[in-house]
Design a protein around this motif. Structure first.
Motif, mmCIF file in Angstrom:
data_model
loop_
_atom_site.group_PDB
_atom_site.id
_atom_site.type_symbol
_atom_site.label_atom_id
_atom_site.label_comp_id
_atom_site.label_asym_id
_atom_site.label_seq_id
_atom_site.Cartn_x
_atom_site.Cartn_y
_atom_site.Cartn_z
ATOM 1 N N LYS A 3 30.950 -3.692 61.256
ATOM 2 C CA LYS A 3 30.865 -5.061 61.756
ATOM 3 C C LYS A 3 30.640 -5.045 63.264
ATOM 4 C CE LYS A 3 33.793 -7.117 58.211
ATOM 5 N NZ LYS A 3 35.015 -7.895 57.950
ATOM 6 N N TYR A 17 30.302 -10.383 59.580
ATOM 7 C CA TYR A 17 29.012 -10.139 58.959
ATOM 8 C C TYR A 17 28.537 -8.755 59.361
ATOM 9 C CZ TYR A 17 25.922 -10.414 63.054
ATOM 10 O OH TYR A 17 25.270 -10.159 64.226
ATOM 11 N N LYS A 19 25.409 -6.616 60.527
ATOM 12 C CA LYS A 19 24.100 -6.814 61.159
ATOM 13 C C LYS A 19 23.017 -6.090 60.375
ATOM 14 C CE LYS A 19 21.580 -6.268 65.504
ATOM 15 N NZ LYS A 19 21.654 -5.770 66.894
ATOM 16 N N THR A 20 21.909 -6.799 60.146
ATOM 17 C CA THR A 20 20.765 -6.215 59.452
ATOM 18 C C THR A 20 19.521 -6.413 60.312
ATOM 19 O OG1 THR A 20 20.078 -8.238 58.297
ATOM 20 C CG2 THR A 20 21.852 -6.946 57.286
ATOM 21 N N ASP A 26 21.223 -12.741 58.669
ATOM 22 C CA ASP A 26 22.409 -12.673 59.520
ATOM 23 C C ASP A 26 22.913 -14.066 59.880
ATOM 24 O OD1 ASP A 26 22.113 -9.992 59.364
ATOM 25 O OD2 ASP A 26 21.476 -9.681 61.447
#
Length: 363
Positions: A3, A17, A19-20, A26
């Motif tokens: 995270k 969340y 991170k992508t 996101d």
């Protein structure tokens, strides 16, 4: 992936969340996680408030010499004073529900500082109060929490005796599968919490009509409101999407007027499909509640009109309770719009609405 940790000034906090490489994904994760936390925080505060109110009423009642009489008088007085200060949400019925909530779930909070078990929403608990069997009530509460049942799913399962059917059946998997199929539409309603009028009252917010109407319904209702006011037959607007709560469900009356010539309330309810006997029965319930809660001694009986937005001969059904059909036929119809007028207005607004939709689609 771990995270994200953000540092701002001297404060570090972890984001809920992962991170992508997809910024939209996101953003959705951030927004939905925030909504869930807000939901949980409001729910905890509401449930805790209602439990504490019930706890305090129970304590006070114990001090009364004649507990039944003392409790009734106390709740009546509290309802009047709290409603004056805080507005909606503190009717005698609600205060009795808070008291019953504490009695039914005395251990739901381990301490008064807020340490709690897994909590349902207040609407869940209010629904569970219908179940007088303690073992069944606890089973429904456990299943609702573990299976994440919405309020309408819980209500349907209680009404259909789901607990007792599961006890008696030799094929519980089939009973459970049937239940999930019949309640799937309820479970997909992501706005159920937002549309909850109890939450709106708790937060001091007005209940938005757009939460409880489709675009077509909203368009028809808005124009019917104008149409009735323009008839010039004594109509005074009272409310739109007026909330009425029964023991088992929340209802919304589309339009409420008072006719100062007839000296009565006139209720309008719009249906998007063919009118059924259930729709008329529901309107009769509205009328009974209005006569009990709103009608003054010198008012005439409340009138209910059920409308249908589908093209059908059953475009309107008039209803009046207490055996006043003769009064209705000879006097009231002089000041009510005719079925032909209502049909023409609804059809005109439907045509305008669909034309506007076509223009928007072309743009």
């Amino acid at each position: 992936m771990e995270k994200e940790i953000i540092k701002q000034g001297e404060t570090n906090f972890t984001l809920d969340y992962v991170k992508t490489d997809d910024i939209l994904c996101d953003m959705k994760g951030i927004i939905e996680a925030s909504q869930q936390k807000a939901h949980q925080a409001v729910n905890l505060a509401l449930v805790r408030r209602n439990w504490l109110i019930g706890y305090r009423i129970a304590e006070e009642e114990m001090n009364g010499e004649n507990r039944a009489d003392y409790g009734a008088c106390m709740i009546k007085k509290l309802s009047k004073e709290l409603s004056t200060i805080y507005g909606k949400g503190f009717t005698k019925t609600n205060l009795y529900n808070f008291y019953a909530f504490y009695k039914a779930f005395p251990q739901i909070f381990h301490t008064l500082c807020g340490k709690s078990q897994q909590l349902l929403s207040w609407s869940h608990y209010r629904t569970l109060l219908q179940v007088k069997d303690k073992i069944a009530r606890e089973w429904y509460a456990k299943e609702a929490a573990e299976q994440t049942w919405g309020v309408r799913t819980l209500q349907r399962n209680i009404s259909s005796q789901y607990y007792y059917r599961m006890l008696q059946t030799q094929q519980p998997d089939l009973v459970e599968t049937e239940m999930k199929e019949l309640t799937s539409a309820y479970q997909n309603d992501k706005l159920e919490f937002i549309k909850n009028p109890v939450v709106a009252e708790f937060l001091g917010l007005s209940q938005e009509a757009s939460f409880t109407e489709t675009e077509l319904e909203s368009s028809i209702i808005s124009n019917l409101q104008k149409f009735l006011m323009e008839l010039g037959k004594g109509y005074a607007f009272v409310a739109r999407q007026q909330h009425i709560h029964t023991e088992k469900q929340d209802y919304y009356i589309d339009l409420v007027f008072y006719n100062y010539i007839l000296k009565c309330f006139v209720l309008f309810d719009l249906k998007t499909s063919k009118i059924t006997h259930q729709d008329v029965g529901q309107m009769d319930m509205y009328i009974r509640m209005y006569d009990e809660l709103k009608r003054n001694e010198d008012d005439n009986p409340t009138i209910g009109i059920v409308l249908c937005s589908d093209t059908d001969e059953d475009i309107a059904r008039y209803s009046v309770m207490h055996g006043n059909e003769q009064l209705f036929a000879t006097k009231y119809k002089l000041y009510l719009p005719t079925e032909e007028e209502l049909r023409a207005e609804i059809e005109a607004q439907k045509a305008i609405f669909y034309l506007q939709q076509e223009e928007n689609d072309e743009e």
